[in-house]
Every structure is written in structure tokens, then in C-alpha cells.
Scaffold this active site. Structure first.
Site, PDB file in Angstrom:
ATOM      1  N   LYS A 292      43.387  47.423  49.159  1.00 33.97           N
ATOM      2  CA  LYS A 292      42.687  47.843  47.937  1.00 33.97           C
ATOM      3  C   LYS A 292      42.498  49.345  47.865  1.00 33.97           C
ATOM      4  O   LYS A 292      42.522  49.926  46.786  1.00 33.97           O
ATOM      5  CB  LYS A 292      41.323  47.138  47.820  1.00 33.97           C
TER       6      LYS A 292
ATOM      7  N   LYS B 259      51.081  37.444  46.920  1.00 30.96           N
ATOM      8  CA  LYS B 259      50.020  36.512  46.510  1.00 30.96           C
ATOM      9  C   LYS B 259      49.822  36.553  44.988  1.00 30.96           C
ATOM     10  O   LYS B 259      49.896  37.632  44.395  1.00 30.96           O
ATOM     11  CB  LYS B 259      48.727  36.936  47.218  1.00 30.96           C
TER      12      LYS B 259
ATOM     13  N   LYS C 265      44.846  38.170  40.104  1.00 32.08           N
ATOM     14  CA  LYS C 265      44.357  38.555  38.767  1.00 32.08           C
ATOM     15  C   LYS C 265      44.807  39.973  38.439  1.00 32.08           C
ATOM     16  O   LYS C 265      44.898  40.357  37.290  1.00 32.08           O
ATOM     17  CB  LYS C 265      42.832  38.603  38.761  1.00 32.08           C
TER      18      LYS C 265
END
Ligand code: TYM
Length: 344
Positions: free
Chosen positions: A118, A202, A205
Site C-alpha cells: 500500500k 488478487k 476494490k
């Protein structure tokens, strides 16, 4: 809900950032609903403070929180049976997170792959909150002394850290077994649902391509188009899973079919062995539409009543506090912090 003997208590959380994907649904929420049906003590939390580790438009954060409640209710969570609330309404999460910031070691957090992903290349610019995210997650779980945590595979490392924090707290303060070492429940065919565009990534969203995922509010047409365009290969389906090891996109679609139909991937392969994707994909699309569209219809109806949604969260947070407040009081006592007596 009292749980003095502390048999089994389920806790899990989900971030209010964007639409839920079929990955969230199959990897987590569908299983939360099943656990609720087993009459176990179940606590589910919308982790808005976790979402705030990356800047969110304030109005949108509120909207997404309400939208997520509507999705969870539409998926079958029942506020009469499960405790459902948003994290920021129960201050114990933040209080315990601070204590855990003082227990966890920087070296432990440095190993977290989710932070590395992230924060990206410029980790100096990531928020301190993003770095400390796993200690807040440990606090979420241990504020209730939860014993089992149903999550997708991507949360496994955070769960291991939670266990390390619980052990070190128990050891440092000589309070053997005060915090349980929570078990991750990572089960079923869909613990890691992959992108429809790339079987190595993966489903998420935040992927820039909407065609990489199925959202719980996608309509019939869109679901059909997305599955039709999903990346596959030209070979027919085999009759055993071993033969799918080198075919990640094919394996992913089989796993999704299995999780939606509550079958094992092996059983799905037996059903479709020898068939090509031009046969399998319409069947998968039909099954997905049958399961997802009723959820999105219910969700839309629930979203029309934000005051009901807010009352669910408020009632849930009152229930959550009944469990968490005595635990944090004990933690402060153990750590040696003086606290004013609570008004009952
Ligand atoms: P979040 O909001 O990213 O995801 C919520 C749940 O969905 C699962 N999930 C998936 N499962 C299978 N395949 C996928 N592609 C997929 N994408 C997401 C996640 O594993 C998760 O179970 N850190 C957590 C939220 C959290 C939490 C907690 C969870 C905060 N505190 C305490 C458990 C206990 C997160 O960001 O999940």
C-alpha cells in the site's frame, strides 16, 4: 452478549472503501453469515478508522460506511443475531491500539507485506496510521477477546501479528492467558479470489479496471459481460485440480463457481470436465447473477433509509461496548493506568 466462559467468539472487520467485490463476499461475508447461523457469538465491524489511514473524502467516507452496512444486511447479516457497528463509535479500539503500539516492535511491523504494497515505493510519505494499521487490527480483535477470525488469505500475516502481540502482552505483564491467541478461519474454495483479468493478482476494490472484479451492485448485463470477457485459456476443463495448477485464470473461475454453489472445486470439475469455457462461462454467469442480483436489489432498498442504517450502527456499538469496556478497564489496571470509575 456475555461470554464469561469464553468459549468461542467470532470477530471480523471490513473497510468501507468502495463497493464490495465478490472476493469480499466469498472470502469473508458469506462465511460470516454462516457463522451467525450457527448461533455463535459473532461481532462484525466496519473499520472506518482503518479506511482513514489513506485520505478519504469525508462525505464519501460516511456514504461508503452506510452503503457497506446496507450490503452486509443484504448479504444476510442480522443485527438481532450479530453485533454490527462501525469501529469509530467504540473508542476502546483506539485506546487498546495505543497500548499495542507500545507492545509491538517496529521490526514486526516492517515485515508486513500489506504495508509495503500500500505504501508503494515512497514509504517515507505513507501515513504513520498506515504503518501502525496492524496494531489497530489486533486491538479490534482483542478488545473482545475474540477467539476466531474469519478472513481471506490476504489477512493471514496480520492475524499472526495479532497473536504475537497477544503473547507478548500476556508475557510482559505476567498475565498468562489474559488475551486469547485468536485463530484465523481461512476456509473454503474462495480464500483468495483473483482478478478476472490476471489470475496472478488478487481481485480488489482498488484495481483501476472495473472488469477485473464483480461488484455486489453490478447488474445482470454487467456480470454477464465481465464473465464473458474474463481471461481464460483455450483448453477444455480437466477432471482434476492438479491439472489446473498452471492455469490460474481457469482455477479462479472454478473456485468462484465452487464457493457460490457451496461445492468443492473437485466436484465442480467433475461436473464440467471436458467442457470448454464457451460452455462453462454462461453457467458461471447464470449462477453469479442468481446469487448476486437479489443482494444488490435488497441493498438498494435498504439504502433508502439511512436513519435505519444509523440506528443499526448505534445499537451495535452499544452492544459492542458492553463487551469491550470491562476488558479495557482490566487492561488499564494491568498496565498500571489510573482511570476514573465508569458511570453505570
Ligand atoms: P478488507 O476490507 O480489505 O477485506 C474484507 C475481507 O474480505 C477479504 N477479501 C478477500 N477474500 C478473498 N479474495 C479476495 N480477493 C479478497 N479481497 C478481500 C479480506 O481477507 C477480508 O477478510 N484489514 C482488514 C479489515 C480488518 C479486520 C480487522 C479483519 C480490520 N480489523 C480485524 C479481521 C479482524 C481489511 O482491510 O479487509
Amino acid at each position: 452478549m456475555e461470554n464469561p466462559s469464553h468459549s468461542k467468539r467470532i470477530f471480523s472487520g471490513i473497510q468501507p472503501t468502495g463497493n464490495l467485490t465478490i472476493g469480499n463476499y466469498l472470502g469473508a461475508v458469506k462465511r460470516w453469515v454462516k457463522l451467525q447461523a450457527e448461533k455463535i457469538d459473532t461481532i462484525y465491524c466496519i473499520v472506518d478508522l482503518h479506511a482513514a489511514t489513506i485520505w478519504q473524502e469525508p462525505r464519501e467516507l460516511k456514504e461508503s460506511t452506510r452503503e457497506l452496512v446496507a450490503s452486509l444486511l443484504a448479504c444476510g447479516l442480522n443485527p438481532e443475531e450479530s453485533t454490527l457497528f462501525n469501529q469509530s463509535q467504540v473508542s476502546v479500539h483506539s485506546e487498546l491500539a495505543w497500548i499495542f503500539n507500545c507492545v509491538a516492535r517496529i521490526g514486526w511491523l516492517n515485515r508486513m507485506t500489506q504495508f509495503k504494497d500500500k505504501a508503494g515505493k515512497d514509504r517515507e510519505k505513507a501515513s504513520v496510521g498506515l504503518f501502525a494499521y496492524p496494531t489497530l487490527m489486533a486491538a479490534d480483535i482483542l478488545a473482545y477477546k475474540a477467539t476466531h477470525v474469519p478472513v481471506g488469505e490476504d489477512q493471514k500475516q496480520h492475524l499472526e501479528l495479532t497473536r504475537d502481540i497477544a503473547s507478548k502482552f500476556n508475557l510482559d505483564y505476567k498475565v498468562r492467558n489474559f488475551f486469547p491467541l485468536p485463530e484465523p478461519l481461512i476456509e473454503g474454495a474462495a480464500t483468495r479470489v483473483m482478478s478476472l483479468r490476471d489470475g496472478q493478482k488478487k481481485m480488489s476494490k482498488s484495481d483501476p479496471s472495473d472488469f477485473s472484479r464483480i461488484n455486489l451492485n453490478d447488474n445482470n448485463d454487467l456480470i454477464n459481460q465481465k464473465i464473458k470477457k474474463a481471461k481464460t485459456d483455450p483448453y477444455p476443463l480437466p477432471d482434476s485440480l492438479v491439472e489446473l495448477q498452471e492455469r490460474p485464470e481457469a482455477l479462479n473461475l472454478i473456485n468462484i463457481y465452487a464457493a457460490l454453489s457451496d461445492k468443492t472445486p473437485e466436484a465442480v470439475l467433475i461436473e464440467f470436465s471436458g467442457k470448454t469455457f464457451s460452455y462453462f462461462k454462461p453457467k458461471l454467469a447464470e449462477l453469479t447473477v442468481d446469487q448476486i442480483c437479489p443482494i444488490s436489489d435488497k441493498m438498494k432498498a435498504l439504502q433508502k433509509d439511512p436513519s435505519y442504517i444509523d440506528s443499526v450502527l448505534e445499537n451495535g456499538s452499544v452492544e459492542a461496548e458492553k463487551i469491550a469496556n470491562p476488558i479495557i478497564d482490566e487492561v488499564y489496571e494491568i498496565v498500571g493506568l489510573i482511570r476514573k470509575r465508569r458511570q453505570h
